[in-house]
Design an enzyme around this catalytic site. Sequence first.
Site, PDB file in Angstrom:
ATOM      1  N   GLY A  79       4.289   3.858   1.529  1.00 49.54           N
ATOM      2  CA  GLY A  79       5.160   3.660   0.376  1.00 49.54           C
ATOM      3  C   GLY A  79       4.460   3.845  -0.951  1.00 49.54           C
ATOM      4  N   THR A  81       3.752   6.635  -2.836  1.00 48.12           N
ATOM      5  CA  THR A  81       4.447   7.510  -3.783  1.00 48.12           C
ATOM      6  C   THR A  81       5.748   6.878  -4.262  1.00 48.12           C
ATOM      7  OG1 THR A  81       3.513   9.408  -2.624  1.00 48.12           O
ATOM      8  CG2 THR A  81       5.355   9.836  -4.113  1.00 48.12           C
ATOM      9  N   TRP A  82       6.492   6.341  -3.337  1.00 49.00           N
ATOM     10  CA  TRP A  82       7.751   5.666  -3.646  1.00 49.00           C
ATOM     11  C   TRP A  82       7.539   4.595  -4.716  1.00 49.00           C
ATOM     12  CZ3 TRP A  82      10.781   2.922   0.873  1.00 49.00           C
ATOM     13  CH2 TRP A  82      12.091   2.622   0.459  1.00 49.00           C
ATOM     14  N   HIS A 151      -5.998   3.181  -2.171  1.00 44.56           N
ATOM     15  CA  HIS A 151      -5.925   2.663  -0.804  1.00 44.56           C
ATOM     16  C   HIS A 151      -7.148   1.817  -0.447  1.00 44.56           C
ATOM     17  CE1 HIS A 151      -2.627   5.414  -0.481  1.00 44.56           C
ATOM     18  NE2 HIS A 151      -3.382   6.489  -0.496  1.00 44.56           N
ATOM     19  N   SER A 180       2.715   8.557  10.528  1.00 42.80           N
ATOM     20  CA  SER A 180       2.738   9.280   9.260  1.00 42.80           C
ATOM     21  C   SER A 180       1.344   9.761   8.869  1.00 42.80           C
ATOM     22  CB  SER A 180       3.328   8.396   8.159  1.00 42.80           C
ATOM     23  OG  SER A 180       3.557   9.152   6.997  1.00 42.80           O
ATOM     24  N   TYR A 235       7.459  -2.373   3.174  1.00 43.75           N
ATOM     25  CA  TYR A 235       8.153  -1.084   3.245  1.00 43.75           C
ATOM     26  C   TYR A 235       9.527  -1.238   3.890  1.00 43.75           C
ATOM     27  CZ  TYR A 235       8.618   3.937   4.441  1.00 43.75           C
ATOM     28  OH  TYR A 235       9.039   5.236   4.567  1.00 43.75           O
ATOM     29  N   LYS A 302      10.365  11.865   6.922  1.00 43.38           N
ATOM     30  CA  LYS A 302      11.582  11.085   7.177  1.00 43.38           C
ATOM     31  C   LYS A 302      11.513   9.675   6.607  1.00 43.38           C
ATOM     32  CE  LYS A 302      11.360  11.975  11.613  1.00 43.38           C
ATOM     33  NZ  LYS A 302      11.685  11.974  13.063  1.00 43.38           N
ATOM     34  N   GLY A 303      10.348   9.035   6.720  1.00 46.63           N
ATOM     35  CA  GLY A 303      10.208   7.686   6.200  1.00 46.63           C
ATOM     36  C   GLY A 303      11.033   6.655   6.933  1.00 46.63           C
TER      37      GLY A 303
END
Length: 350
Positions: A79, A81-82, A151, A180, A235, A302-303
Amino acid sequence: MASPDEEPTLQRLDVKFNVVPETLESPFKEHFPVFSKGLVQGEPGGFVFHPHYARNADKIYNMKIRPDDVWIRTFPRSGTTWTSELAWLIMNDCDFEGAAKVGLPIRSPNLDANYINHWDKFAAEGSFDKMDIITIDEIEKMPSPRVLKCHLPFYLLPPNLLDTAKVIYVARNPKDAIVSLFYFHKLVNLCTYTGDLEQFVDFFLENKVLWTPYFGTVLDAWGKRSHPNLLIIFYEDMKKDIRAQIRRISAFLNKPVTEEQIEKLVDHVRVDKFAKNESVNYAKEIKAGVGKDDPTNTFVRKGQTGDWKNHFSPELNQKIDAWIEKNLAGTDLKFVTELDQQELPHYFIH
C-alpha cells in the site's frame, strides 16, 4: 566546534552489514543474476538489502527530520503508492492538478529506492536511461511539507523520527505481500528473479530477499503503535472502507478534508485511472528500462485481498501458515487474509 564550511560529522549507525554467504552460491545466484555480489544482512536486526545500501546507511540514519514531515512506511507492496498519493494530496489541499504534473517518485520519493541496486552502474552500462532519481541530498533540499516513503525498519532510520514527525505505517497480510513482491521481482530489472513462486517463497522465508525479514519490519512498527505520532493502517481495512481510512489519515495529519474532497480522492485511486496515470504508475521508469514492458505484469496490479489463494498450493500455504504462526507467537498482532466483501474491487493498490 566545526566551521560553517565543514561537513557535519555523521552519527554512526550501530549495525554491521555482512554478505549473506548463500546469496553468493547456487541456487540463489542463478535465480537472482543481477546480485553478483550477493545481498548483505545487518546485525542486530537482520535486515537484508543490497550492498550499495550498506555503504550509505549512515546517510539515511543522519537525515534531518522536520516537524511537518510525513513519512509513509511499509513492507514493500503493502500500500506504499496508494497511501503516499493520498497523504500527498491531503497535505497539499487536494491539488490534483499539481499531482498530475509531477510524478509521485519526485513528489514523494522513496528513500531506499536508490539502493535496490546501483542506479549509476546500470545507467553507465546502458541498461536503462539515466533518470531523475531523487537522492538523499536532494531530499534534504525539498520544500516543506515533505511526504517521504521508505521500507526500512525504524532502527535504521533517524532516531528522532517518531518524536519529531508524523509517521503512517501500512501493514498488509504477508500472504498477499509475498505474491505481490514476487511479481515485483519479475517486473523490475534491478532485482530480476528468474525462478518460480515456490522457490521465491523459500528464499523469502529464509530472509534471502530484499527488505526481509518481513516480521522484523512489521513487528518493529507494531511495538510502537501507542506513540501519538504513529498511525498504523491495515491494507485490508483500506480495501473494506477506503473513505473511513481517508478520514483517519486526514485527522492524524490535522488536515481536514470535505466530503466532496473525499469522494474525489476515492475516485482518484480507482485502479482503472491509476493504471493510466503516469504520475503514479511508474510507466516512465519502466519505459526507460527499469522494468520489463509486459502488459501481464504491471506495477499497478489487482491489489485484491486473498489473491494468494490463486497462487499457493495447499502444501505451500501450510508452510507459510506455520511461518506466520511462529513469528506471531507471543504478540497480539493479527492479519486478515481474506475478505468476504471488498469495497469496489477495482481499487488497486501497491
